[in-house]
Design a protein around this motif. Structure first.
Motif, short mmCIF file in Angstrom:
data_model
loop_
_atom_site.label_atom_id
_atom_site.label_comp_id
_atom_site.label_asym_id
_atom_site.label_seq_id
_atom_site.Cartn_x
_atom_site.Cartn_y
_atom_site.Cartn_z
N THR A 33 0.84 -1.20 0.00
CA THR A 33 0.00 0.00 0.00
C THR A 33 0.87 1.25 0.00
O THR A 33 1.90 1.29 0.68
N ARG A 50 -5.14 6.68 -0.42
CA ARG A 50 -4.34 5.46 -0.32
C ARG A 50 -4.64 4.60 -1.53
O ARG A 50 -5.76 4.59 -2.03
N ILE A 51 -3.62 3.88 -1.99
CA ILE A 51 -3.79 2.99 -3.14
C ILE A 51 -3.09 1.67 -2.85
O ILE A 51 -1.96 1.64 -2.35
N THR A 52 -3.76 0.57 -3.16
CA THR A 52 -3.20 -0.75 -2.91
C THR A 52 -2.45 -1.25 -4.13
O THR A 52 -2.48 -0.63 -5.21
N GLY A 54 -3.33 -3.56 -5.86
CA GLY A 54 -4.35 -3.91 -6.84
C GLY A 54 -5.03 -2.69 -7.42
O GLY A 54 -6.06 -2.81 -8.10
N ASP A 55 -4.49 -1.53 -7.11
CA ASP A 55 -5.00 -0.23 -7.59
C ASP A 55 -6.36 0.15 -7.01
O ASP A 55 -7.05 1.01 -7.57
N SER A 56 -6.72 -0.46 -5.91
CA SER A 56 -7.91 0.03 -5.19
C SER A 56 -7.52 1.31 -4.46
O SER A 56 -6.43 1.39 -3.88
N THR A 57 -8.42 2.27 -4.47
CA THR A 57 -8.12 3.56 -3.85
C THR A 57 -9.21 3.94 -2.85
O THR A 57 -10.36 3.49 -2.96
N ASN A 58 -8.81 4.73 -1.89
CA ASN A 58 -9.78 5.38 -1.04
C ASN A 58 -9.28 6.77 -0.69
O ASN A 58 -8.07 7.02 -0.64
N LYS A 64 -12.32 14.15 -2.11
CA LYS A 64 -12.92 13.38 -3.20
C LYS A 64 -13.34 14.31 -4.33
O LYS A 64 -13.93 15.36 -4.10
N SER A 70 -2.20 7.93 -7.66
CA SER A 70 -1.81 6.93 -8.65
C SER A 70 -0.43 6.40 -8.29
O SER A 70 0.28 7.00 -7.48
#
Length: 123
Positions: A33, A50-52, A54-58, A64, A70
């Motif tokens: 992460t 934050r980005i994992t 797997g490109d999941s973001t929050n 927002k 990225s």
């Protein structure tokens, strides 16, 4: 171990844009992460985005639609594109990386912080 180098902070007028970068280096095996946090004077440090791997973001609700996180896995770098900046975005921004890296012949987990970069938004 893992070292982080941040860049891209500065002074900008309200409505302007900035792009932060954070490059990770060292005996990295994998990065899980990557994220950005910020701390304004007199306030607690808070998650911005934050980005994992797997490109999941929050994102924090306050950013927002204005900020985009990225990552470039080939460069072990995370970016934060900040648009429509507001005075309340003024803070020191810290990069955070959770990664696996070699240390003394073993792979260990590291939760590292960058040195921080100042972002100041004038009204």
């Amino acid at each position: 171990q893992v070292q982080l180098v941040e860049s891209g902070g500065g002074l900008v007028q309200a409505g302007g844009s900035l792009r932060l970068s954070c490059a990770a280096s060292g005996s990295i095996v994998s990065i899980h992460t990557m994220g950005w946090y910020r701390q304004a004077p007199g306030k607690q440090r808070e998650l911005v985005a934050r980005i994992t791997n797997g490109d999941s973001t929050n994102y924090a609700d306050s950013v927002k639609g204005r900020f985009t996180i990225s990552r470039d896995n080939a460069k072990n770098t995370v970016y934060l594109q900040m648009n429509s900046l507001k005075p309340e975005d003024t803070a020191v921004y810290y990069c955070n990386v959770f990664a696996a890296a070699w240390n003394n012949g073993a792979v260990r987990q590291y939760d590292n912080w960058g040195q921080g970069t100042q972002v100041t938004v004038s009204s």
